[in-house]
Design an enzyme around this catalytic site. Structure first.
Site, PDB file in Angstrom:
ATOM      1  N   LYS A 163       0.829  -1.216   0.000  1.00 52.12           N
ATOM      2  CA  LYS A 163       0.000   0.000   0.000  1.00 52.12           C
ATOM      3  C   LYS A 163       0.853   1.252   0.000  1.00 52.12           C
ATOM      4  O   LYS A 163       0.469   2.256  -0.589  1.00 52.12           O
ATOM      5  CB  LYS A 163      -0.967  -0.007   1.179  1.00 52.12           C
ATOM      6  N   LYS A 181      -3.912 -10.281  -6.893  1.00 54.06           N
ATOM      7  CA  LYS A 181      -5.244 -10.612  -6.357  1.00 54.06           C
ATOM      8  C   LYS A 181      -6.291  -9.597  -6.851  1.00 54.06           C
ATOM      9  O   LYS A 181      -5.953  -8.432  -7.104  1.00 54.06           O
ATOM     10  CB  LYS A 181      -5.222 -10.709  -4.829  1.00 54.06           C
ATOM     11  N   LYS A 207     -10.621  -4.322  -4.887  1.00 55.80           N
ATOM     12  CA  LYS A 207     -11.641  -3.314  -5.138  1.00 55.80           C
ATOM     13  C   LYS A 207     -11.012  -1.979  -5.511  1.00 55.80           C
ATOM     14  O   LYS A 207     -11.670  -1.112  -6.061  1.00 55.80           O
ATOM     15  CB  LYS A 207     -12.575  -3.173  -3.940  1.00 55.80           C
TER      16      LYS A 207
HETATM   17  P1  ATP Z   1      -8.147  -3.311  -1.105  1.00 55.55           P
HETATM   18  O1  ATP Z   1      -8.365  -4.162  -2.304  1.00 55.55           O
HETATM   19  O2  ATP Z   1      -8.950  -2.042  -1.127  1.00 55.55           O
HETATM   20  O3  ATP Z   1      -6.734  -3.161  -0.758  1.00 55.55           O
HETATM   21  P2  ATP Z   1      -9.080  -5.532   0.291  1.00 55.55           P
HETATM   22  O4  ATP Z   1     -10.229  -5.828  -0.582  1.00 55.55           O
HETATM   23  O5  ATP Z   1      -7.893  -6.390   0.241  1.00 55.55           O
HETATM   24  O6  ATP Z   1      -8.729  -4.017   0.122  1.00 55.55           O
HETATM   25  P3  ATP Z   1     -10.771  -5.674   2.525  1.00 55.55           P
HETATM   26  O7  ATP Z   1     -11.873  -5.102   1.772  1.00 55.55           O
HETATM   27  O8  ATP Z   1     -10.654  -5.154   3.876  1.00 55.55           O
HETATM   28  O9  ATP Z   1      -9.434  -5.464   1.806  1.00 55.55           O
HETATM   29  O10 ATP Z   1     -10.840  -7.273   2.524  1.00 55.55           O
HETATM   30  C1  ATP Z   1     -11.828  -7.925   3.221  1.00 55.55           C
HETATM   31  C2  ATP Z   1     -11.736  -9.428   3.180  1.00 55.55           C
HETATM   32  O11 ATP Z   1     -11.855  -9.920   1.854  1.00 55.55           O
HETATM   33  C3  ATP Z   1     -10.411  -9.974   3.708  1.00 55.55           C
HETATM   34  O12 ATP Z   1     -10.704 -11.129   4.463  1.00 55.55           O
HETATM   35  C4  ATP Z   1      -9.660 -10.328   2.482  1.00 55.55           C
HETATM   36  O13 ATP Z   1      -8.732 -11.356   2.708  1.00 55.55           O
HETATM   37  C5  ATP Z   1     -10.764 -10.786   1.555  1.00 55.55           C
HETATM   38  N1  ATP Z   1     -10.387 -10.573   0.170  1.00 55.55           N
HETATM   39  C6  ATP Z   1     -10.095  -9.402  -0.422  1.00 55.55           C
HETATM   40  N2  ATP Z   1      -9.738  -9.594  -1.724  1.00 55.55           N
HETATM   41  C7  ATP Z   1      -9.813 -10.937  -1.936  1.00 55.55           C
HETATM   42  C8  ATP Z   1      -9.574 -11.777  -3.072  1.00 55.55           C
HETATM   43  N3  ATP Z   1      -9.183 -11.275  -4.228  1.00 55.55           N
HETATM   44  N4  ATP Z   1      -9.752 -13.094  -2.940  1.00 55.55           N
HETATM   45  C9  ATP Z   1     -10.170 -13.623  -1.775  1.00 55.55           C
HETATM   46  N5  ATP Z   1     -10.406 -12.894  -0.655  1.00 55.55           N
HETATM   47  C10 ATP Z   1     -10.242 -11.578  -0.721  1.00 55.55           C
END
Ligand code: ATP
Ligand code: LTN
Length: 364
Positions: free
Chosen positions: A147, A229, A232
């Site tokens: 980040k 990965k 969002k």
């Molecule tokens: P950002 O993408 O904005 O950095 P994020 O999506 O990784 O944020 P959160 O929204 O807080 O972060 O994630 C919430 C949950 O969703 C966490 O348990 C994370 O591990 C899971 N998650 C996020 N992206 C994925 C993915 N691509 N595949 C599986 N699980 C995910």
């Protein structure tokens, strides 16, 4: 006649007494069970629209576990501001995220749903835990490195101590299990270390939580760069299947997903794009990887992508429809989030009070 009537009356009274006793025993047992239910806590940031990775990596497990455990699910808005947010958008996304939790199957009558900033104990405990965390520990966090590289103009202290606030979220509730995606494993490890460190210094205070990470779906990859990965905050909209996407959007994104120059549908580290689509198909159709390989043997990527597109659109449709319905009833959402925060605060306050006492703060 009279005699018979009296006997009946005595028996009736006895029966009634027994019934009262039994009801009390059952109530006591229910309360005991309630107390003894293991605790789950997990959270998602309202920093963007939720995508299919959130559903498969986290929320699907939240739903699965909510009958068996006492669950706290939170929208972590305090975490979201570690990167720049537009205030109006943050407010809107916070409610959208709550609606999506419910649309995905989280039942607010069973699980406690709340917004992190409604419960001030999170920041209060985070401060204490900050004083037990080494600079080196936070600098080693992969998410901090990623980040800060992505937001080099705004590497703030909140971003640095993000995992400490996450540890506070978890430890406040005496959590047993934390269902998250694969990427959160390192943060969970830090949480466990902090809990053990505090317990060692001051005697048992925190439960040591375990991560709950399912093998399949714990890491859904970007449709455009399958080595990354799905996120969002990806700048490329085509890389991510949002839970609010229409059928057409979902199908078009999957049909344009990056694959490879081969044409064999097979799980392999060398075929990340195809493996990712197979994972989505597996989740949407509940079909084993072997059966998927057999079904598409010799058929090429075109046929496979079309089938994945239809299956994922069918899988997401009911979630989107319920979500749109809930967004038309904001009052309901606000009420249940307020009630959720009240319940969460009761539990959080107990732990914080214990912590304050142990570290030597004056208690009134
Ligand atoms: P950002 O993408 O904005 O950095 P994020 O999506 O990784 O944020 P959160 O929204 O807080 O972060 O994630 C919430 C949950 O969703 C966490 O348990 C994370 O591990 C899971 N998650 C996020 N992206 C994925 C993915 N691509 N595949 C599986 N699980 C995910
Ligand atoms: N850092 C997490 C979100 C998060 C969380 C939590 C997850 C904040 N607090 C507590 C589980 C438990 C992420 O997924 N990015």
């Amino acid at each position: 006649m009279n005699y018979r009537y009296n006997i009946f009356e005595i028996n009736y009274k006895k029966l009634n007494l027994q019934r009262i006793k039994l009801t009390k025993i059952r109530k006591d047992m229910e309360e005991k069970n309630q107390v003894e239910k293991k605790v789950i806590l997990s959270g998602i940031q309202p920093s963007g629209k939720l995508h299919i990775g959130h559903l498969t990596g986290a929320i699907k497990n939240w739903v699965k576990l909510q009958q068996e455990y006492e669950c706290f699910y939170t929208i972590v808005d305090l975490h979201a501001i570690t990167v720049k947010q537009n205030p109006a958008e943050l407010r809107r996304r916070t409610l959208e995220t709550a609606a999506l939790f419910i649309a995905c199957g989280v039942n607010p009558e069973i699980s406690t749903l709340f917004i992190q900033s409604f419960v001030p104990e999170h920041t209060q405990l985070a401060w204490v835990l900050n004083c037990f965390t080494g600079m080196g520990e936070c600098s080693r966090m992969t998410q901090f490195k990623d980040k800060s590289a992505a937001h080099s103009e705004n590497i703030n202290i909140g971003l640095f101590s993000y995992p400490v606030l996450m540890a506070a979220d978890i430890l406040l509730y005496q959590t047993d299990l934390v269902p998250v995606g694969e990427d959160q494993k390192q943060h969970l490890e830090l949480t466990r270390n902090l809990a053990q460190r505090f317990n060692f210094h001051y005697s048992d205070t925190f439960k040591i939580p375990e991560p709950y990470i399912e093998k399949v779906g714990a890491r859904v990859m970007s449709l455009q760069e399958p080595s990354k990965k799905m996120s969002k905050s990806d700048d490329n909209d085509k890389a991510t299947i949002f839970l609010s996407d229409t059928d057409e959007e979902i199908k078009s994104k999957i049909k344009r997903a990056v694959t490879d120059s081969d044409s064999v549908v097979k799980m392999s580290n060398e075929k990340m794009g195809i493996s990712n689509l197979m994972t989505l198909y597996h989740i949407a159709k509940n079909m084993s990887f072997d059966d998927i390989e057999k079904e598409f043997a010799g058929k090429g990527y075109g046929v496979f992508k079309s089938a994945v597109a239809d299956a994922v659109a069918d899988y997401i449709r009911p979630v989107r429809e319920k979500y749109l319905d809930l967004m038309n009833n904001k009052k309901y959402l606000e009420e249940l989030l307020t009630a959720g925060a009240e319940k969460a605060r009761k539990r959080a306050f107990k732990t914080l009070r214990k912590v304050y006492k142990k570290i030597g703060f004056v208690q009134f």
